[in-house]
Enzyme design. Structure first.
Site, short mmCIF file in Angstrom:
data_model
loop_
_atom_site.label_atom_id
_atom_site.label_comp_id
_atom_site.label_asym_id
_atom_site.label_seq_id
_atom_site.Cartn_x
_atom_site.Cartn_y
_atom_site.Cartn_z
N GLY A 238 0.82 -1.20 0.00
CA GLY A 238 0.00 0.00 0.00
C GLY A 238 0.86 1.25 0.00
N GLU A 260 5.75 -3.49 0.92
CA GLU A 260 5.76 -3.15 -0.50
C GLU A 260 4.96 -1.86 -0.65
OE1 GLU A 260 7.58 -4.60 -2.56
OE2 GLU A 260 7.94 -6.63 -1.82
#
Length: 520
Positions: A238, A260
């Site tokens: 996100g 990530e």
């Protein structure tokens, strides 16, 4: 479910997975398709207390699953891959309807799930540790990798199912159970995947109930997952802002984070570049998925000698690219996920103009597109410098174009942003390409040559540096994040030598020989 062709289509698709629309209707979470903006479902979400109970089931499942031999765990993932193959068309279509990406990308996302399952099946026989030479006589030094526990997965709307598979396929073969909190914007694709996984669990004797758990919910459910000490690893995809919160909360309890997060990806176009090849790669990298990939190309750094030729061609491509219903095979750019995404895009373009940028495109599209969706023409923005919105990630199809004169200058621009996910260079000069991929080149987790920043394969580890979070998922040795390392020193002799030459002599008058001496 509401009435209308699109909701009916969704109900039919869910039925192919064995998901009853009636069982997942009447809830508090309204699900809208970005294609038309209409409501396609209302799903029920779990309470944080229910999430805690579900995590308990997953923990119990882990205790049983870790005892199943790894190749058998691989067979479970092989069967999951077969379910995905059999349902690729339906799942890909559902992804398109719920996330808005064009159908070939929806199908490609499911193919990515199939590919990671294939990878994980082979991995199930390759969970290798090392053996090391010991400094002590009659000793063996080795390491093993053991299952770590419950793996939490928090995924984003833009890859509503593939990101789960990157984590889950590896976690399953590593001996872990999985608890998944998908984006609130894309719960239906998650329900479909969970249904396919439960089919495999039902016919796999060693698979315990709770091996795969789905939690539909908002921030409070995510917090329950992140804060639970029975979840030693959490993979979160996100925004950087979200990652800061997740990372800090996990660190507070010594949990492991696989983050990530944001990407502000750049491509350098050198004087020797094949411009035809570069043009095709840039177009997909910048406009694919309507600019809503973490690896979307957001900055184009072009040498001054080829700038005019390349940018004039890009302007024509941007003006002509087909925008429309992503279920229509002729459309290359579908809708933004929602109105808030357009607001952010519009604000970024205003900031770019204020900083001296020249904007081509970026306007709202109403003709030839479904009513109710948020469709925009991708924006190409010529910037005088890397300032203002250029250093921030806007999750929309905006490509900022900059000039450079030397490779050192280009690499400094490439690295001069807080994010560090993906990058690339277009050049036929081997010295330039090797410099770009060297320690003095790109500071990103991904550095490509003669291709764009987008479209990573599952064979390599995926992830980035700096504000991208440092996590790695998918291929290479990313599997190690889902296991715990154990170092073993094994004494197969009768003496007890200590490492580093340490002596610790003890008196033992009852011992008839010296085989227990600490310094023998």
């Amino acid at each position: 479910m509401t009435s209308g062709s699109l909701p009916n289509d969704v109900a039919g698709l869910l039925a192919t997975f064995g998901v009853s629309a009636a069982d997942h209707s009447g809830g508090q979470r309204v699900v809208r398709s970005p294609l038309t903006g209409e409501t396609i479902a209302q799903v029920r979400e779990v309470a944080p207390s229910d999430a805690t109970t579900a995590i308990g089931r997953a923990h119990d499942a882990f205790l049983a699953w870790r005892q199943v031999p790894a190749p058998r765990r691989g067979e479970f993932v092989r069967l999951l891959g077969e379910e995905l193959r059999a349902n690729k068309e339906a799942l890909g279509r559902l992804v398109t309807i719920e996330a808005g990406k064009i159908l070939s990308e929806g199908l490609g996302e499911v193919q990515e799930m199939i590919d990671i399952c294939d990878f994980a099946v082979g991995l199930s026989r390759q969970l290798y540790g090392l053996t090391m030479g010991s400094e002590r006589a009659d000793h063996r030094l080795m390491e093993q990798w053991h299952p770590v526990g419950v793996v939490g997965v928090i995924s984003a709307f833009n890859f509503p199912v593939a990101v789960w598979s990157w984590n889950a396929a590896l976690a399953f073969v590593c001996g872990d159970s999985v608890v998944w909190k998908p984006s609130e914007k894309t719960p239906l694709a998650a329900l479909a995947v969970q249904a396919l996984t439960e089919r495999v669990i039902a016919r796999f004797p060693e698979a315990p109930e709770g091996l795969s758990v789905l939690l539909l919910g908002g921030r409070e459910v995510g917090e329950a997952l992140v804060d639970d000490t029975r979840v030693p690893v959490v993979s979160a995809t996100g925004s950087t802002a979200m990652g800061r919160i997740v990372g800090q909360r996990l660190a507070a309890r010594f949990g492991r984070a696989i983050l990530e997060l944001g990407g502000n990806n750049a491509s350098i176009v050198a004087p020797s570049a094949d411009l035809d090849l570069a043009l095709r790669a840039i177009a997909f990298g910048a406009m694919g998925t309507a600019g809503q990939r973490c690896t979307t190309l957001r900055r184009l750094i072009v040498h001054e000698s080829v700038y005019d030729r390349l940018v004039s061609r890009l302007k024509r491509v941007y003006a002509a690219v087909s925008i429309g219903n992503p279920l229509d095979g002729d459309a290359l750019v579908g809708p933004l996920i929602d109105e808030a995404a357009f607001t952010a895009m519009d604000e970024a373009l205003s900031q770019a103009r204020a900083a001296g940028g020249t904007v081509h495109g970026g306007e709202r599209q109403t003709a030839g597109v479904p009513a109710g969706g948020v469709y925009v023409r991708p924006a190409l923005v010529e910037m005088p410098a890397q300032v203002g919105p250029v250093v921030h990630e806007t999750f929309a199809p905006i490509l900022y174009v900059l000039k450079y004169s030397t490779l050192d200058e280009a690499i400094a621009l490439q690295n001069g942003v807080p994010q560090g996910l993906s990058s690339s260079i277009f050049s036929t000069d081997m010295r330039e390409t090797d410099r770009f991929t060297s320690a003095r080149g790109s500071d990103c987790g991904i550095a490509n040559v003669n291709m764009g920043s987008s479209g990573a394969e599952i064979g390599g580890a995926f992830g980035g540096e700096k504000e991208t979070g440092g996590g790695r998922e998918s291929g290479s040795d990313a599997w190690k994040a889902y296991m715990r390392r154990q170092t073993n020193a094994i004494n197969y002799g009768h003496a007890m030598p200590l490492a580093q030459g340490v002596r610790f002599d003890i008196a033992d008058e009852d011992n008839g020989d010296d085989r227990g001496s600490a310094d023998a």
